[in-house]
Design a protein around this motif. Sequence first.
Motif, PDB file in Angstrom:
ATOM      1  N   PHE A  55       0.784  -1.282   0.142  1.00  0.00           N
ATOM      2  CA  PHE A  55       0.119   0.005  -0.024  1.00  0.00           C
ATOM      3  C   PHE A  55       0.883   1.146   0.111  1.00  0.00           C
ATOM      4  O   PHE A  55       0.682   2.168  -0.855  1.00  0.00           O
ATOM      5  CB  PHE A  55      -1.108  -0.084   0.948  1.00  0.00           C
ATOM      6  CG  PHE A  55      -1.951   1.159   1.230  1.00  0.00           C
ATOM      7  CD1 PHE A  55      -3.117   1.160   0.626  1.00  0.00           C
ATOM      8  CD2 PHE A  55      -1.413   2.193   2.047  1.00  0.00           C
ATOM      9  CE1 PHE A  55      -4.028   2.299   0.706  1.00  0.00           C
ATOM     10  CE2 PHE A  55      -2.547   3.304   2.218  1.00  0.00           C
ATOM     11  CZ  PHE A  55      -3.617   3.312   1.619  1.00  0.00           C
ATOM     12  N   LEU A  70      -7.602  -6.723   5.533  1.00  0.00           N
ATOM     13  CA  LEU A  70      -7.243  -5.541   4.864  1.00  0.00           C
ATOM     14  C   LEU A  70      -7.338  -4.316   5.846  1.00  0.00           C
ATOM     15  O   LEU A  70      -6.278  -3.404   5.652  1.00  0.00           O
ATOM     16  CB  LEU A  70      -7.703  -5.281   3.515  1.00  0.00           C
ATOM     17  CG  LEU A  70      -7.584  -6.416   2.444  1.00  0.00           C
ATOM     18  CD1 LEU A  70      -8.408  -6.332   1.227  1.00  0.00           C
ATOM     19  CD2 LEU A  70      -6.353  -6.612   2.202  1.00  0.00           C
ATOM     20  N   VAL A  87      -7.917  -0.358  -2.991  1.00  0.00           N
ATOM     21  CA  VAL A  87      -7.811  -1.389  -2.065  1.00  0.00           C
ATOM     22  C   VAL A  87      -9.254  -2.178  -2.377  1.00  0.00           C
ATOM     23  O   VAL A  87     -10.203  -1.492  -2.034  1.00  0.00           O
ATOM     24  CB  VAL A  87      -7.579  -1.441  -0.771  1.00  0.00           C
ATOM     25  CG1 VAL A  87      -7.532  -2.594  -0.008  1.00  0.00           C
ATOM     26  CG2 VAL A  87      -6.098  -0.582  -0.395  1.00  0.00           C
TER      27      VAL A  87
END
Length: 615
Positions: A55, A70, A87
């Motif tokens: 990320f 996540l 995402v």
Amino acid sequence: MDASAILLVLNAAGLKTAKRIAKELPGAALHGLQGRVDGADHHFSDTLGHIRSLFEEGHPIIGVCASGILIRALGPALSNKREEPPVIAVSEDGASIVPLLGGHRGANDLARKLADMLEGHAAITTAGDTALGIALDVPPKGWVLANPQDAKPVMAELLSGASVRIEGEAGWLANASLKRDDGATLSIFITEAAETGSSKRLVYHPKTHVLGVGCARGCASDELIDLAEAHLEATGIAKGAIACVASIDLKADEAAMAALSAHLGVPFRVFTASELETQAPRLMNPSDVVFAEVGCHGVCEGAALAAVGNDGQLILAKQKTANATLAIASAPHPLDPDTIGRARGHLSVIGIGPGADDWRTPEATRLLSRAEDVVGYSLYLDIVAPHITGKIHHNFPLGAEEDRVRFALEEAGKGKNVALISSGDAGIYAMGALVYELLDRDTDNGGVSDAAKRVSITNAPGISALQACSARIGAPLGHDFCAISLSDLLTPWEAIEKRLHAAAEGDFVIAFYNPVSKRRRTQLAAAREILLQHRPADTPVVLGVNLGRPEETVRVTTLEALTVDEVDMLTTVLVGSSNSRARIRGDGNSFVYTPRGYAKRIDAPKHEEQQGDAA
């Protein structure tokens, strides 16, 4: 999306769905949890750390896993929603696709694409997308919102049922679910002019204008910026309506032009003289003097016109100061700078460290993800293969270093974003010095083309072999040290031998690079004999092999016991000074360190300090 997408799989149950996505999503790399997922492009062991690292490096993440994983991983990393990559959580059966982050940076569109691909449901939760059918805070490519700080209150009122007045034309608003009323208090204003918005008025600019510029070499940045600012104000054109700054390729490395582009927040694009000369019939101020100097009859007007195309027109003829010129042209529709001329070109010289992902800097990985082409020795490209999926690879054999660097520079000279990869640190016995040597050479003396000489360059440092070896065994580099390459391929042995004597007499800890090869079997033995003349036979020697890779070994021997047969080209050799010490701990593991002299300073005044990384 600049970086390549990563498909994240945590168990075998999600592998089938991930492979379906990978088949339909060119360039996506499949990352699987070590020990649970076979057949992935890359494996990881620290799930939360790996997700957070991807990320932060800017990779769009498609996790075939529970959304909670996540969320837990990325919570601490969230800061700016306008910069975060997409995402998306996908259920293992592919039935549910949930964009968690980056909805306005491609996540919502990607989720819809995945839903069509998997015959699942895209759970779009972004308020603007669901209720209004549009994201007013992030307009489509080619448009800019002049007052983004006001988007939230305006959207809040629209979501509560308020009407809006739309002034101007914008095709992307046509299908939005907006309650329109010409008498509404809220308004959306579409204009190329510099207008002020408010919490009741959103102002959007189509990027339809181009600034064509020219200047004398070394022109002060402020002079060009002030010229542009003055004429944007005089014409009333909004900065947000500028798509790019354009000029001739001879000025690709002109600092003032780069500064103007950065000031306006738009790309800088260049054209060849022959491309600009095609605009000669349209110029308002053609010049034979300019033609004699650069090969076209006009730079600023020609660049502006070339950028907007045949349907565009010049709206401000050539304006000038003592050292700069400016023209402005407009197109009838928003422009895509990526299709205009070419970029200056960029070369990232990247040290990837010894090989382990944990030993590669985030900067290096970000630069890799942004590159279009990747150039390197095939072994090094294999090491970073999970991060360069979908890019153009240019593999060069060992020994073709100059060909490799020249190729990377010339490709960047074509306007590409190129990554040149070295192991360790690119500036230590690697490609960095050769990059600058080729830039420094005359073209007739083996240098690169003028276009290659004008590219921008970023150096991304990496963990060197000597650092990695030292870290694995303790702190042998704790005091003064040096590095010496024993390869006489480019350096005469006589010069190497002279340096060996100097380092030995100076009692430096020495890191030997390129200690032996199939052809060279005598240099390390000769270096050993020289060192034995100046330091004890039991001086510790550290041998680090394949550092940072699965087959890594690190062991300690002595200067007297060191033999050529236990060393190869993948070995880093650290030879201690006469003060270096090797010890064995209670668990049987060895460590080596070189004391800096703190024990002698117990009674030293407390205000005295030692200079260094640890001071």
